[in-house]
Scaffold this motif. Structure first.
Motif, PDB file in Angstrom:
ATOM      1  N   TYR A   1      45.909  14.289  54.062  1.00  0.00           N
ATOM      2  CA  TYR A   1      46.378  13.071  53.556  1.00  0.00           C
ATOM      3  C   TYR A   1      45.626  12.731  52.390  1.00  0.00           C
ATOM      4  O   TYR A   1      46.241  11.907  51.830  1.00  0.00           O
TER       5      TYR A   1
ATOM      6  N   ASN B   1      44.573  22.427  51.951  1.00  0.00           N
ATOM      7  CA  ASN B   1      45.760  21.704  53.005  1.00  0.00           C
ATOM      8  C   ASN B   1      46.322  20.532  52.355  1.00  0.00           C
ATOM      9  O   ASN B   1      45.800  19.304  51.871  1.00  0.00           O
TER      10      ASN B   1
ATOM     11  N   HIS C   1      35.451  16.249  32.303  1.00  0.00           N
ATOM     12  CA  HIS C   1      34.011  17.038  31.465  1.00  0.00           C
ATOM     13  C   HIS C   1      33.947  18.302  32.321  1.00  0.00           C
ATOM     14  O   HIS C   1      33.039  19.156  31.839  1.00  0.00           O
TER      15      HIS C   1
ATOM     16  N   PHE D   1      31.964   7.950  37.558  1.00  0.00           N
ATOM     17  CA  PHE D   1      32.341   7.169  36.371  1.00  0.00           C
ATOM     18  C   PHE D   1      33.519   6.112  36.468  1.00  0.00           C
ATOM     19  O   PHE D   1      33.382   5.289  35.803  1.00  0.00           O
TER      20      PHE D   1
ATOM     21  N   VAL E   1      32.998  11.758  28.190  1.00  0.00           N
ATOM     22  CA  VAL E   1      33.446  10.279  27.751  1.00  0.00           C
ATOM     23  C   VAL E   1      32.413   9.596  27.663  1.00  0.00           C
ATOM     24  O   VAL E   1      31.590   9.248  28.747  1.00  0.00           O
TER      25      VAL E   1
ATOM     26  N   SER F   1      39.571  23.519  48.340  1.00  0.00           N
ATOM     27  CA  SER F   1      39.815  22.689  49.332  1.00  0.00           C
ATOM     28  C   SER F   1      40.492  23.692  50.517  1.00  0.00           C
ATOM     29  O   SER F   1      41.127  24.840  50.180  1.00  0.00           O
ATOM     30  N   GLY F   2      40.365  23.282  51.774  1.00  0.00           N
ATOM     31  CA  GLY F   2      41.105  23.818  52.937  1.00  0.00           C
ATOM     32  C   GLY F   2      40.512  25.317  52.834  1.00  0.00           C
ATOM     33  O   GLY F   2      41.501  26.122  53.278  1.00  0.00           O
TER      34      GLY F   2
ATOM     35  N   THR G   1      34.972  17.827  28.116  1.00  0.00           N
ATOM     36  CA  THR G   1      34.960  16.695  27.103  1.00  0.00           C
ATOM     37  C   THR G   1      34.304  15.422  27.777  1.00  0.00           C
ATOM     38  O   THR G   1      34.593  15.035  28.847  1.00  0.00           O
TER      39      THR G   1
ATOM     40  N   THR H   1      39.105   9.876  37.895  1.00  0.00           N
ATOM     41  CA  THR H   1      38.180  10.741  38.058  1.00  0.00           C
ATOM     42  C   THR H   1      37.364  10.933  39.327  1.00  0.00           C
ATOM     43  O   THR H   1      36.358  11.398  39.611  1.00  0.00           O
TER      44      THR H   1
ATOM     45  N   GLY I   1      42.080  16.232  37.904  1.00  0.00           N
ATOM     46  CA  GLY I   1      42.213  16.725  39.447  1.00  0.00           C
ATOM     47  C   GLY I   1      43.615  16.411  39.989  1.00  0.00           C
ATOM     48  O   GLY I   1      44.464  16.287  39.018  1.00  0.00           O
ATOM     49  N   ALA I   2      43.612  16.435  41.205  1.00  0.00           N
ATOM     50  CA  ALA I   2      45.093  16.199  41.839  1.00  0.00           C
ATOM     51  C   ALA I   2      45.755  15.064  41.208  1.00  0.00           C
ATOM     52  O   ALA I   2      47.050  15.155  40.902  1.00  0.00           O
ATOM     53  N   ALA I   3      45.386  13.856  41.301  1.00  0.00           N
ATOM     54  CA  ALA I   3      45.911  12.685  41.202  1.00  0.00           C
ATOM     55  C   ALA I   3      46.060  12.711  39.386  1.00  0.00           C
ATOM     56  O   ALA I   3      47.287  12.184  39.238  1.00  0.00           O
ATOM     57  N   GLY I   4      45.418  12.927  38.743  1.00  0.00           N
ATOM     58  CA  GLY I   4      45.387  13.046  37.252  1.00  0.00           C
ATOM     59  C   GLY I   4      46.610  13.969  36.811  1.00  0.00           C
ATOM     60  O   GLY I   4      47.423  13.639  36.050  1.00  0.00           O
TER      61      GLY I   4
ATOM     62  N   ILE J   1      43.778   5.638  40.006  1.00  0.00           N
ATOM     63  CA  ILE J   1      44.516   6.438  40.859  1.00  0.00           C
ATOM     64  C   ILE J   1      43.745   7.359  41.721  1.00  0.00           C
ATOM     65  O   ILE J   1      42.601   7.788  41.189  1.00  0.00           O
TER      66      ILE J   1
HETATM   67  C1  LIG Z   1      35.211  20.847  50.211  1.00  0.00           C
HETATM   68  C2  LIG Z   1      36.515  19.803  49.875  1.00  0.00           C
HETATM   69  C3  LIG Z   1      37.691  20.391  50.615  1.00  0.00           C
HETATM   70  C4  LIG Z   1      38.711  19.354  50.762  1.00  0.00           C
HETATM   71  N1  LIG Z   1      39.790  19.812  51.601  1.00  0.00           N
HETATM   72  C5  LIG Z   1      41.067  18.968  51.387  1.00  0.00           C
HETATM   73  C6  LIG Z   1      42.264  19.544  51.983  1.00  0.00           C
HETATM   74  O1  LIG Z   1      42.066  20.470  52.467  1.00  0.00           O
HETATM   75  N2  LIG Z   1      43.231  18.484  51.896  1.00  0.00           N
HETATM   76  C7  LIG Z   1      43.001  17.100  51.481  1.00  0.00           C
HETATM   77  O2  LIG Z   1      44.069  16.407  51.617  1.00  0.00           O
HETATM   78  N3  LIG Z   1      41.958  16.882  50.888  1.00  0.00           N
HETATM   79  C8  LIG Z   1      41.024  17.770  50.756  1.00  0.00           C
HETATM   80  N4  LIG Z   1      39.817  17.435  50.043  1.00  0.00           N
HETATM   81  C9  LIG Z   1      39.798  15.894  49.129  1.00  0.00           C
HETATM   82  C10 LIG Z   1      40.279  16.054  48.126  1.00  0.00           C
HETATM   83  O3  LIG Z   1      39.936  17.231  47.313  1.00  0.00           O
HETATM   84  C11 LIG Z   1      40.353  14.894  47.253  1.00  0.00           C
HETATM   85  O4  LIG Z   1      40.536  13.889  48.118  1.00  0.00           O
HETATM   86  C12 LIG Z   1      41.141  14.703  46.152  1.00  0.00           C
HETATM   87  O5  LIG Z   1      40.688  15.917  45.165  1.00  0.00           O
HETATM   88  C13 LIG Z   1      41.159  13.754  45.194  1.00  0.00           C
HETATM   89  O6  LIG Z   1      42.043  13.733  43.952  1.00  0.00           O
HETATM   90  P1  LIG Z   1      41.454  13.080  42.735  1.00  0.00           P
HETATM   91  O7  LIG Z   1      42.366  13.456  41.560  1.00  0.00           O
HETATM   92  O8  LIG Z   1      41.389  11.584  43.114  1.00  0.00           O
HETATM   93  O9  LIG Z   1      40.091  13.537  42.349  1.00  0.00           O
HETATM   94  P2  LIG Z   1      39.527  14.939  42.055  1.00  0.00           P
HETATM   95  O10 LIG Z   1      40.257  15.941  42.533  1.00  0.00           O
HETATM   96  O11 LIG Z   1      38.078  15.074  42.642  1.00  0.00           O
HETATM   97  O12 LIG Z   1      39.427  15.028  40.368  1.00  0.00           O
HETATM   98  C14 LIG Z   1      38.475  14.073  39.480  1.00  0.00           C
HETATM   99  C15 LIG Z   1      38.440  14.907  38.334  1.00  0.00           C
HETATM  100  O13 LIG Z   1      37.653  14.027  37.472  1.00  0.00           O
HETATM  101  C16 LIG Z   1      36.917  14.681  36.866  1.00  0.00           C
HETATM  102  N5  LIG Z   1      35.751  13.760  36.175  1.00  0.00           N
HETATM  103  C17 LIG Z   1      35.005  13.038  37.144  1.00  0.00           C
HETATM  104  N6  LIG Z   1      33.897  12.298  36.271  1.00  0.00           N
HETATM  105  C18 LIG Z   1      34.220  12.510  35.093  1.00  0.00           C
HETATM  106  C19 LIG Z   1      33.841  12.046  33.868  1.00  0.00           C
HETATM  107  N7  LIG Z   1      32.777  11.142  33.961  1.00  0.00           N
HETATM  108  N8  LIG Z   1      34.243  12.443  32.825  1.00  0.00           N
HETATM  109  C20 LIG Z   1      35.522  13.250  32.684  1.00  0.00           C
HETATM  110  N9  LIG Z   1      35.960  13.987  33.768  1.00  0.00           N
HETATM  111  C21 LIG Z   1      35.298  13.350  35.221  1.00  0.00           C
HETATM  112  C22 LIG Z   1      36.197  15.942  37.636  1.00  0.00           C
HETATM  113  O14 LIG Z   1      35.762  16.650  36.929  1.00  0.00           O
HETATM  114  C23 LIG Z   1      37.680  16.128  38.520  1.00  0.00           C
HETATM  115  O15 LIG Z   1      38.286  17.138  37.819  1.00  0.00           O
HETATM  116  C24 LIG Z   1      38.818  18.096  50.194  1.00  0.00           C
HETATM  117  C25 LIG Z   1      37.476  17.902  49.330  1.00  0.00           C
HETATM  118  C26 LIG Z   1      36.247  18.751  49.494  1.00  0.00           C
HETATM  119  C27 LIG Z   1      35.280  18.260  48.658  1.00  0.00           C
END
Ligand SMILES: Cc1cc2nc3c(=O)[nH]c(=O)nc-3n(C[C@H](O)[C@H](O)[C@H](O)COP(=O)(O)OP(=O)(O)OC[C@H]3O[C@@H](n4cnc5c(N)ncnc54)[C@H](O)[C@@H]3O)c2cc1C
Length: 397
Positions: A377, A54, A37, A175, A134, A48-49, A132, A162, A15-18, A364
């Protein structure tokens, strides 16, 4: 693809952080594998957004975040401010636009931003293993073993990216919390955040009748006030002001709605009394007809305004500016943009994001007890925590 080499770093979660962490580490010449996965990386960025992502905000401070330790976010955010991310996307030629309250959105679509993150990861020679699962993570001598659906993988450093529980249809999972608990880290109770608020009984029916209407209001809850749009839906209330308020709302508490946030309502009512003017006409300049009818049926205007007492006007002004409603529940994780709570930030270093109890294990993004307000944010936290972690890993040798 043979993934059985010993990786310097495995990141679980594309995702974004990874992705941000992966590019940061990869640029330093370390061998990085990102596992997810889901069939595609960055699913949440894509939707998003409203599809325009955003992706950050021009004005980001620790006050925009909810976290049990309000200072925790400061270190990462100050070392990777929104200007750094903007500089990166500008280098890639991203078309973006500024909207109200400093929010930055992709102009064409979120996929433009995903392409940028992909390019960064490609240039940094990051390897991906999507689709994949885990199955198990264990600490072993010199690092970690990660048992997955594509075999047993090993690494020196393991990053958990995750995310959290919101939007399970995009493969969100708990997870990260399970891994934290496995290594003895405390996980704080979670709740859906940035989520619509639902109503039951007669208020459900009343609000549903107004479904589709949007008003400019200021919603107060838990000592916070958000002046943005509010949307009536078939289930309850939504729109930016309600999503913001939902982060602070608790079951059993009311939300207070100022229906005329741009007016000095009591002064205006007194003026109307002086001029013996129509209160209905006055309200009509602020509200659509459908809401006027709804409101005046429930809360009829004082009769004979020309002779209304101060007390009557004060009571009506309060009705208009402190309309108290009791939501029954949030719309839940299915509709929530974020998850409040998560891995206790006391358990990780704010500088490196490494777990204090387990050397080489990092957390993260949203899996941590860090929740941003609406406005870009949450992504800024994902970028900043990803970079802070990646930088720390690269410099740890
Ligand atoms: C509808 C919606 C709109 C949003 N709009 C905004 C916006 O416009 N601006 C903003 O700042 N924030 C927005 N957010 C919030 C933002 O998307 C999240 O805060 C951000 O994506 C978090 O990043 P992350 O990398 O921590 O997690 P994520 O982006 O959720 O990434 C986590 C990743 O981990 C993977 N994963 C999870 N479990 C497992 C597992 N067991 N094994 C392997 N992989 C796994 C997932 O498939 C995913 O790819 C929105 C969220 C949603 C749901």
């Amino acid at each position: 693809m043979n993934l059985t080499q010993k990786w310097d770093v495995i990141i679980i979660g594309a995702g974004a952080a990874g992705l941000m962490c992966a590019a940061t580490v990869g640029y330093q010449g370390l061998a990085v594998l990102v596992i997810d996965h889901a069939p595609k990386a960055a699913a949440k960025i894509r939707i998003s957004g409203g599809g325009k992502c955003n992706f950050t905000n021009l004005d980001v401070t620790a006050k925009n975040f909810i976290c049990q330790n309000p200072h925790f976010v400061k270190s990462a955010l100050s070392r990777y401010p929104s200007s750094a991310f903007i500089e990166m996307v500008e280098r890639h030629g991203l078309h973006y636009e500024q909207r109200e309250l400093g929010k930055l959105f992709c102009k064409q679509g979120a996929s433009d931003l995903i392409q940028i993150l992909r390019a960064e990861c490609t240039w940094a020679q990051v390897t991906f293993s999507l689709k994949t699962e885990v199955n198990k993570v264990q600490a072993v001598a010199g690092g970690f073993q990660v048992d997955t659906s594509v075999g047993a993988l090993s690494c020196s450093k393991l990053v958990i990216a995750t995310g959290a529980l919101s939007f399970p249809k995009l493969k969100a999972s708990g997870f990260g919390y399970a891994i934290a608990e496995q290594f003895g880290l405390k996980v704080l109770p979670t709740r859906p955040g940035l989520v619509p608020l639902n109503f039951e009984g007669k208020w459900h029916e009343r609000i549903a009748e107004l479904s589709g209407l949007s008003l400019d209001v200021a919603v107060s809850v838990g000592g916070k006030c958000f002046h943005e749009a509010m949307l009536f839906t078939h289930q309850g209330l939504s729109g930016p002001s309600i999503l913001q308020a939902s982060n602070y709302w608790r079951e059993g508490e009311p939300i207070q709605i100022n229906l005329l946030p741009n007016s000095n309502v009591l002064d205006d009512l007194k003026q109307l009394r002086k001029q013996a003017s129509s209160l209905n006409r006055w309200l009509g300049q602020f509200w659509p007809k459908r809401f006027m009818q709804f409101w005046l049926t429930l809360y009829p205007a004082p009769e004979d305004i020309a002779n209304a007492s101060d007390e009557t006007l004060e009571a009506y002004a309060r009705q208009l500016t402190e309309w108290s409603l009791y939501p029954s529940e949030t719309a839940g994780y299915d509709k929530a943009e974020v998850t409040l709570g998560g891995v206790d930030t006391d358990e990780v270093s704010s500088k490196t994001l490494e777990a204090k109890k387990q050397h080489g294990l990092y957390f993260i993004g949203e899996v941590l007890d860090v929740t941003g307000q609406l406005g870009g944010y949450n992504f800024q936290w994902a970028w900043a925590s990803g970079v802070a972690c990646g930088t720390a890993i690269a410099s740890s040798g």
